[in-house]
Scaffold this active site. Structure first.
Site, PDB file in Angstrom:
ATOM      1  N   LYS A 116     -14.848 -12.677 -20.392  1.00 53.45           N
ATOM      2  CA  LYS A 116     -14.598 -13.899 -19.617  1.00 53.45           C
ATOM      3  C   LYS A 116     -15.515 -14.991 -20.121  1.00 53.45           C
ATOM      4  CE  LYS A 116     -11.952 -14.843 -15.995  1.00 53.45           C
ATOM      5  NZ  LYS A 116     -10.764 -14.085 -15.561  1.00 53.45           N
ATOM      6  N   GLY A 230      -2.734 -23.627  -6.959  1.00 54.46           N
ATOM      7  CA  GLY A 230      -2.809 -23.930  -8.388  1.00 54.46           C
ATOM      8  C   GLY A 230      -1.613 -23.298  -9.094  1.00 54.46           C
ATOM      9  N   GLY A 233      -0.828 -19.763  -7.255  1.00 53.48           N
ATOM     10  CA  GLY A 233      -0.366 -19.837  -5.866  1.00 53.48           C
ATOM     11  C   GLY A 233       0.987 -20.523  -5.733  1.00 53.48           C
TER      12      GLY A 233
HETATM   13  N1  GLU Z   1      -7.352 -15.454 -16.462  1.00 50.88           N
HETATM   14  C1  GLU Z   1      -6.359 -14.440 -16.241  1.00 50.88           C
HETATM   15  C2  GLU Z   1      -6.951 -13.264 -15.491  1.00 50.88           C
HETATM   16  O1  GLU Z   1      -7.948 -13.371 -14.814  1.00 50.88           O
HETATM   17  C3  GLU Z   1      -5.646 -14.040 -17.507  1.00 50.88           C
HETATM   18  C4  GLU Z   1      -6.529 -13.532 -18.596  1.00 50.88           C
HETATM   19  C5  GLU Z   1      -5.817 -13.374 -19.929  1.00 50.88           C
HETATM   20  O2  GLU Z   1      -4.632 -13.647 -20.017  1.00 50.88           O
HETATM   21  O3  GLU Z   1      -6.492 -12.961 -20.866  1.00 50.88           O
HETATM   22  O4  GLU Z   1      -6.410 -12.196 -15.484  1.00 50.88           O
END
Ligand code: GLU
Length: 426
Positions: A116, A230, A233
């Site tokens: 992340k 967003g 949602g």
């Molecule tokens: N941000 C999204 C999640 O928390 C997608 C992450 C991604 O596609 O790598 O799952």
């Protein structure tokens, strides 16, 4: 003499997301009888990058933004996970979110790890030019830390396909070649997958469908409240009514919530939001507060905003039969126990919202083969993966006699630990 508030002596609930993710793992490790050395390894991120992005602002001054990228675990494949732009971002939030990505890709059974990223910034206060410079600056910072074989970012809170496009362009300029698979959630013209936009919401629709089957409920006409409006949602509102026939009676954004017992029409609401930029004042509904929304007597409650929305302070007031966690980390461990005690069926976050990363994985597959699928093919494969993941967790919950969050951890941690063991790391 000042008045002493006795409540400060009460033991505070720990709301640090990383401490929460570790506590969740600890509980699963105990049920699994996980080897203590493996447990210690899985409690920490494998790698972190902390850096700064100096950005020339429109007023001629330079502002320095702190930024992070965490690769929590890559035993099952390259780290994978989104990137958030948020004024309250912290390294511990990014660590927790990276841990949850690790469990998410494992429970979804896709060959990826978890990561992340985050930038402490407020995109609402930035011009498009400033936003582009922050985005390109972020990619310059991580350009030698990520690759299709190591770590693949994607959108998350306050980031979108346009930002992914700037970042892809920056990466390709630095490395001097096309490499679309290094980032997902791109616009389709640059190699984005069909169906990636609504994928997180669509995955949760599959999970809600399966949960209602498991409970013997009908989806058609079941009532639903959605917190957060967003990308995720609002798509849940659209698809929940279209596909499942849910009656969406309440929705909210960061400014407030709307309620109409007869249901809120998606087309009307979205036309209003396009015009006014927020839900507030939508004529066909009553204004209520965000906390009233969470406590409504509905069949399905969908927290689709941010962390720590259901805590020990309001958990005993939640009346929904199913809590479908579209956000990451919306429920604290103490609140989870209260909900479980009250018989609430929780579809835990890293299962419920796995649809986004599943289609990101399909995007990487399409990029590497340079062959693109149509939306119905993407949705068919997404449904299959989500259904399988849901059933694996549900079956584990029944067999092990644990709640669905612990069951999801058992499935995921087993898979990650097995990969770590096979590599001989622990
Ligand atoms: N941000 C999204 C999640 O928390 C997608 C992450 C991604 O596609 O790598 O799952």
């Amino acid at each position: 003499m000042t008045h002493i508030d006795l409540s400060v002596h009460e033991v505070q609930e720990n709301l640090n997301p990383f401490a929460i993710s570790q506590a969740q793992l600890d509980e699963a490790a105990e049920v699994l009888g996980l080897d203590p050395d493996m447990h210690a390894f899985l409690r920490q991120p494998m790698r972190e990058l902390h850096f700064t992005i100096p950005v020339r602002m429109d007023n001629g001054r330079t502002k320095t933004f702190p930024a992070f990228r965490v690769q929590y675990n890559d035993a099952r494949g390259p780290a994978k996970g989104g990137l958030r732009f948020h004024p309250d971002e912290t390294i511990d939030t990014v660590r927790a979110l990276a841990a949850w990505m690790t469990w998410k890709t494992a429970v979804a059974d896709i060959p990826l790890g978890g990561g992340k990223g985050g930038v402490i910034c407020n995109p609402r206060q930035m011009s498009q030019g400033e936003l582009e410079r922050v985005s390109r600056g972020y990619m310059r910072g991580i350009a030698h830390f990520v690759s299709i074989h190591r770590d693949v970012p994607a959108p998350d809170v306050n980031t979108n396909p346009k930002i992914m496009a700037w970042m892809l362009d920056e990466y390709e300029r630095i490395h001097g070649r096309h490499e679309p698979g290094v980032i997902t959630g791109k616009p389709p013209e640059l190699g984005g997958s069909a169906g990636r936009g609504p994928a997180t919401a669509l995955g949760s629709i599959v999970a809600i469908r399966e949960a209602t089957h498991a409970l013997g409920l009908h989806t058609h006409g079941s009532t639903c409240a959605i917190q957060g409006y967003g990308n995720v949602g609002s798509a849940a509102h659209k698809l929940g009514s279209e596909i499942l026939g849910l009656e969406v009676v309440a929705i909210s954004d960061e400014f407030g919530a709307l309620y109409n017992e007869k249901g809120l029409d998606y087309e009307q609401v979205s036309a209003y939001v396009r015009r006014h930029g927020r839900l507030e004042g939508f004529p066909e509904a009553e204004d209520i507060s965000n906390s009233e929304l969470l406590e409504l007597d509905v069949d399905v409650l969908t927290p689709a905003a941010i962390e720590n929305q259901i805590t020990r302070r309001n958990a005993h007031k939640i009346k929904a039969k199913i809590v479908a966690e579209l956000a990451n980390g919306p429920t604290t461990p103490e609140a989870n126990d209260i909900l479980v005690e009250n018989g609430t069926f929780i579809i835990p976050d890293f299962l419920c919202n796995a649809g986004g990363v599943i289609v990101s994985y399909f995007e990487m597959v399409q990029n590497s083969s340079n062959f693109y699928w149509n939306e119905s093919e993407v949705n068919r494969q997404l449904d299959q993966k989500m259904t399988r993941a849901f059933l694996a967790v549900h079956q584990m919950a029944e067999e092990a006699g644990v709640d669905h969050r612990v069951a999801a951890y058992l499935v995921a941690v087993n898979r990650v630990a097995q990969a770590v063991r096979l590599r001989g790391w622990v």
